[in-house]
Design an enzyme around this catalytic site. Sequence first.
Site, PDB file in Angstrom:
ATOM      1  N   TRP A  22       1.004  -1.089   0.160  1.00 31.77           N
ATOM      2  CA  TRP A  22      -0.044  -0.038  -0.133  1.00 31.77           C
ATOM      3  C   TRP A  22       0.866   1.272  -0.051  1.00 31.77           C
ATOM      4  O   TRP A  22       0.491   2.443   0.294  1.00 31.77           O
ATOM      5  CB  TRP A  22      -0.953  -0.184   1.310  1.00 31.77           C
ATOM      6  CG  TRP A  22      -2.224  -0.309   1.185  1.00 31.77           C
ATOM      7  CD1 TRP A  22      -2.883  -1.321   1.801  1.00 31.77           C
ATOM      8  CD2 TRP A  22      -3.457   0.327   0.288  1.00 31.77           C
ATOM      9  NE1 TRP A  22      -4.302  -1.324   1.509  1.00 31.77           N
ATOM     10  CE2 TRP A  22      -4.514  -0.497   0.640  1.00 31.77           C
ATOM     11  CE3 TRP A  22      -3.339   1.431  -0.573  1.00 31.77           C
ATOM     12  CZ2 TRP A  22      -5.818  -0.255   0.078  1.00 31.77           C
ATOM     13  CZ3 TRP A  22      -4.583   1.754  -1.042  1.00 31.77           C
ATOM     14  CH2 TRP A  22      -5.588   1.064  -0.797  1.00 31.77           C
ATOM     15  N   HIS A  27       0.031   1.446   4.687  1.00 36.21           N
ATOM     16  CA  HIS A  27       0.185   0.514   5.722  1.00 36.21           C
ATOM     17  C   HIS A  27       0.273   1.122   7.192  1.00 36.21           C
ATOM     18  O   HIS A  27      -0.412   0.657   8.039  1.00 36.21           O
ATOM     19  CB  HIS A  27       1.462  -0.249   5.356  1.00 36.21           C
ATOM     20  CG  HIS A  27       1.259  -1.593   4.480  1.00 36.21           C
ATOM     21  ND1 HIS A  27       0.357  -2.495   4.490  1.00 36.21           N
ATOM     22  CD2 HIS A  27       1.685  -1.640   3.015  1.00 36.21           C
ATOM     23  CE1 HIS A  27       0.430  -3.254   3.522  1.00 36.21           C
ATOM     24  NE2 HIS A  27       1.091  -2.624   2.619  1.00 36.21           N
ATOM     25  N   ASP A  65       7.429  -5.999   3.584  1.00 33.87           N
ATOM     26  CA  ASP A  65       7.794  -5.512   2.235  1.00 33.87           C
ATOM     27  C   ASP A  65       9.256  -5.425   2.459  1.00 33.87           C
ATOM     28  O   ASP A  65       9.900  -5.790   1.357  1.00 33.87           O
ATOM     29  CB  ASP A  65       7.319  -4.172   1.984  1.00 33.87           C
ATOM     30  CG  ASP A  65       5.963  -4.423   1.135  1.00 33.87           C
ATOM     31  OD1 ASP A  65       5.636  -5.362   0.896  1.00 33.87           O
ATOM     32  OD2 ASP A  65       5.174  -3.323   1.272  1.00 33.87           O
ATOM     33  N   ARG A  68      10.594  -8.846   2.174  1.00 29.28           N
ATOM     34  CA  ARG A  68       9.985  -9.458   0.598  1.00 29.28           C
ATOM     35  C   ARG A  68      11.358  -9.127  -0.346  1.00 29.28           C
ATOM     36  O   ARG A  68      11.590 -10.108  -0.950  1.00 29.28           O
ATOM     37  CB  ARG A  68       9.046  -8.982   0.512  1.00 29.28           C
ATOM     38  CG  ARG A  68       8.693  -9.242  -1.061  1.00 29.28           C
ATOM     39  CD  ARG A  68       7.357  -8.333  -1.627  1.00 29.28           C
ATOM     40  NE  ARG A  68       6.962  -8.808  -2.808  1.00 29.28           N
ATOM     41  CZ  ARG A  68       5.831  -8.007  -3.278  1.00 29.28           C
ATOM     42  NH1 ARG A  68       4.699  -7.488  -2.639  1.00 29.28           N
ATOM     43  NH2 ARG A  68       5.673  -8.484  -4.545  1.00 29.28           N
ATOM     44  N   HIS A  80       2.014 -11.708  -0.544  1.00 26.00           N
ATOM     45  CA  HIS A  80       1.438 -10.423  -0.496  1.00 26.00           C
ATOM     46  C   HIS A  80      -0.133  -9.939  -1.100  1.00 26.00           C
ATOM     47  O   HIS A  80      -0.320  -9.225  -1.279  1.00 26.00           O
ATOM     48  CB  HIS A  80       2.512  -9.458  -0.867  1.00 26.00           C
ATOM     49  CG  HIS A  80       3.580  -9.297   0.345  1.00 26.00           C
ATOM     50  ND1 HIS A  80       3.929  -8.145   0.883  1.00 26.00           N
ATOM     51  CD2 HIS A  80       4.680 -10.279   0.494  1.00 26.00           C
ATOM     52  CE1 HIS A  80       5.023  -8.337   1.618  1.00 26.00           C
ATOM     53  NE2 HIS A  80       5.306  -9.602   1.352  1.00 26.00           N
ATOM     54  N   HIS A 136       0.815  -6.560   8.261  1.00 27.15           N
ATOM     55  CA  HIS A 136       1.196  -6.037   6.878  1.00 27.15           C
ATOM     56  C   HIS A 136       0.079  -6.733   5.892  1.00 27.15           C
ATOM     57  O   HIS A 136      -0.599  -5.816   5.090  1.00 27.15           O
ATOM     58  CB  HIS A 136       2.655  -6.439   6.685  1.00 27.15           C
ATOM     59  CG  HIS A 136       2.691  -6.017   5.423  1.00 27.15           C
ATOM     60  ND1 HIS A 136       3.241  -4.717   4.866  1.00 27.15           N
ATOM     61  CD2 HIS A 136       2.890  -6.628   4.029  1.00 27.15           C
ATOM     62  CE1 HIS A 136       3.693  -4.752   3.415  1.00 27.15           C
ATOM     63  NE2 HIS A 136       3.093  -5.690   3.114  1.00 27.15           N
ATOM     64  N   ASP A 140      -2.304  -5.362   2.861  1.00 24.26           N
ATOM     65  CA  ASP A 140      -2.286  -5.423   1.511  1.00 24.26           C
ATOM     66  C   ASP A 140      -3.428  -6.269   0.918  1.00 24.26           C
ATOM     67  O   ASP A 140      -4.058  -5.942  -0.348  1.00 24.26           O
ATOM     68  CB  ASP A 140      -1.340  -6.725   1.126  1.00 24.26           C
ATOM     69  CG  ASP A 140       0.133  -6.056   1.294  1.00 24.26           C
ATOM     70  OD1 ASP A 140       0.166  -4.875   0.980  1.00 24.26           O
ATOM     71  OD2 ASP A 140       1.179  -6.852   1.257  1.00 24.26           O
ATOM     72  N   HIS A 146      -4.357  -6.346  -5.369  1.00 21.60           N
ATOM     73  CA  HIS A 146      -3.464  -7.277  -4.447  1.00 21.60           C
ATOM     74  C   HIS A 146      -4.507  -8.511  -4.579  1.00 21.60           C
ATOM     75  O   HIS A 146      -4.059  -9.604  -4.097  1.00 21.60           O
ATOM     76  CB  HIS A 146      -3.248  -6.979  -3.111  1.00 21.60           C
ATOM     77  CG  HIS A 146      -1.897  -6.247  -3.033  1.00 21.60           C
ATOM     78  ND1 HIS A 146      -0.504  -6.825  -2.506  1.00 21.60           N
ATOM     79  CD2 HIS A 146      -1.535  -5.069  -3.212  1.00 21.60           C
ATOM     80  CE1 HIS A 146       0.241  -5.917  -2.451  1.00 21.60           C
ATOM     81  NE2 HIS A 146      -0.060  -4.754  -3.050  1.00 21.60           N
ATOM     82  N   HIS A 169      -0.505  -0.503 -10.843  1.00 25.10           N
ATOM     83  CA  HIS A 169      -0.626  -1.466  -9.494  1.00 25.10           C
ATOM     84  C   HIS A 169      -0.051  -0.535  -8.224  1.00 25.10           C
ATOM     85  O   HIS A 169      -0.819  -0.074  -7.703  1.00 25.10           O
ATOM     86  CB  HIS A 169       0.201  -2.683  -9.464  1.00 25.10           C
ATOM     87  CG  HIS A 169      -0.109  -3.517  -8.424  1.00 25.10           C
ATOM     88  ND1 HIS A 169      -0.663  -4.458  -8.180  1.00 25.10           N
ATOM     89  CD2 HIS A 169       0.573  -3.214  -7.059  1.00 25.10           C
ATOM     90  CE1 HIS A 169      -0.486  -4.922  -6.949  1.00 25.10           C
ATOM     91  NE2 HIS A 169       0.282  -4.076  -6.187  1.00 25.10           N
ATOM     92  N   ASP A 174      -1.411   2.164  -4.914  1.00 21.84           N
ATOM     93  CA  ASP A 174      -0.989   2.071  -3.475  1.00 21.84           C
ATOM     94  C   ASP A 174      -0.365   3.144  -3.066  1.00 21.84           C
ATOM     95  O   ASP A 174      -0.330   3.588  -2.038  1.00 21.84           O
ATOM     96  CB  ASP A 174       0.319   1.109  -3.574  1.00 21.84           C
ATOM     97  CG  ASP A 174      -0.170  -0.459  -3.766  1.00 21.84           C
ATOM     98  OD1 ASP A 174       0.764  -0.864  -4.117  1.00 21.84           O
ATOM     99  OD2 ASP A 174      -1.248  -0.828  -3.517  1.00 21.84           O
TER     100      ASP A 174
HETATM  101 ZN   LIG Z   1       2.809  -6.004   0.630  1.00 22.94          ZN
END
Ligand SMILES: [Zn+2]
Length: 291
Positions: A22, A27, A65, A68, A80, A136, A140, A146, A169, A174
């Site tokens: 986001w 977030h 994130d 990730r 996610h 989180h 998402d 998402h 996206h 976001d």
């Molecule tokens: Zn995420």
Amino acid sequence: MKTQAAASIFFLATSLPTALGWGTLGHQTVAYIATNFGCATKTKFQGILGDTSTNYLASVATWADTYRYSDEGTWTAGFHFIDANDNPPSSCGVDYSRDCGDAGCVVSAIKNYTSRVQSTSLSDADVTTAAKFIIHFIGDIHQPLHDEGLDLGGNTIDVTFDGESTNLHHIQWDTNMPEKYVGGYALSDAKTFAATLTTKIKTGSYKSEKASWLDGIDLSDPVTSATSWANDSNAYVCSTVMPDGISAVEKTDLSGAYYTKAIPVVELQIAKAGYRLAAWLDLIATGETGL
Ligand SMILES: [Zn+2]
Ligand SMILES: *[C@@H]1O[C@H](CO)[C@@H](O)[C@H](O)[C@H]1NC(C)=O
Ligand SMILES: *[C@@H]1O[C@H](CO)[C@@H](O)[C@H](O)[C@H]1NC(C)=O
């Protein structure tokens, strides 16, 4: 310190263009809304997270994130999102058995980490990690893209926003839209935005619908609960994200009429995410939502 600074410069340089869920603002706003509502949540999760400040949820809201996009965390990328194999804009819908896949998705991840955060046999570190993932992922799952498989959730759909090249996206839905609306992305901006949305939920335009946001919420059935959130969010792909198909948004600047129509959905989804996160954490803490 040196290593940390070098690592974060590397992270910024390589990941920012397409990376953030986001976005930080979204977030952290979700986290502050949950902080504003979750009473039972506070003691329990301040303990798990080892942070007694009022930022105890917001300060870990984007950790997943960062993880990730680190070498050791690459394997969690698929947690996610869920790639709905639907057919927008004519037909939308998430089907867990069709869409989740063997490697997992945001719905199975919410299930897994909800189970792990309640475990009495895992290490404290594993329980803390599970809490950070839940905080989180519930954010998402409320971002419509998402919950969409088409064109990698809009990542390959090039658009512009206020003249800046971006994609539908991450940056557009976001980040650009909420940041334009709020006027910044500092922690203090998230706190202010969360306060506004909290008031809307308590006494404003969301007051009459907030109870319906918790319809069917069931800690003992995370897959059904999270799939209904994903399905609810995915419906906006057909109604708001691309109501006239990809060609109507591709290579188009979306900072005008598109933005005006989309921003109420961005606000609504962030509000729902925060409220549902508060309820979910309360359920984990006490077995009741307390809302
Ligand atoms: Zn995420
Ligand atoms: C559950 O989480 C653990 C710890 O991150 C991970 O090792 C495991 O693969 C996950 N299981 C599923 C089914 O996602
Ligand atoms: C998803 O939403 C559609 C309506 O948009 C509904 O018909 C369907 O039953 C929902 N599916 C799930 C799994 O909630």
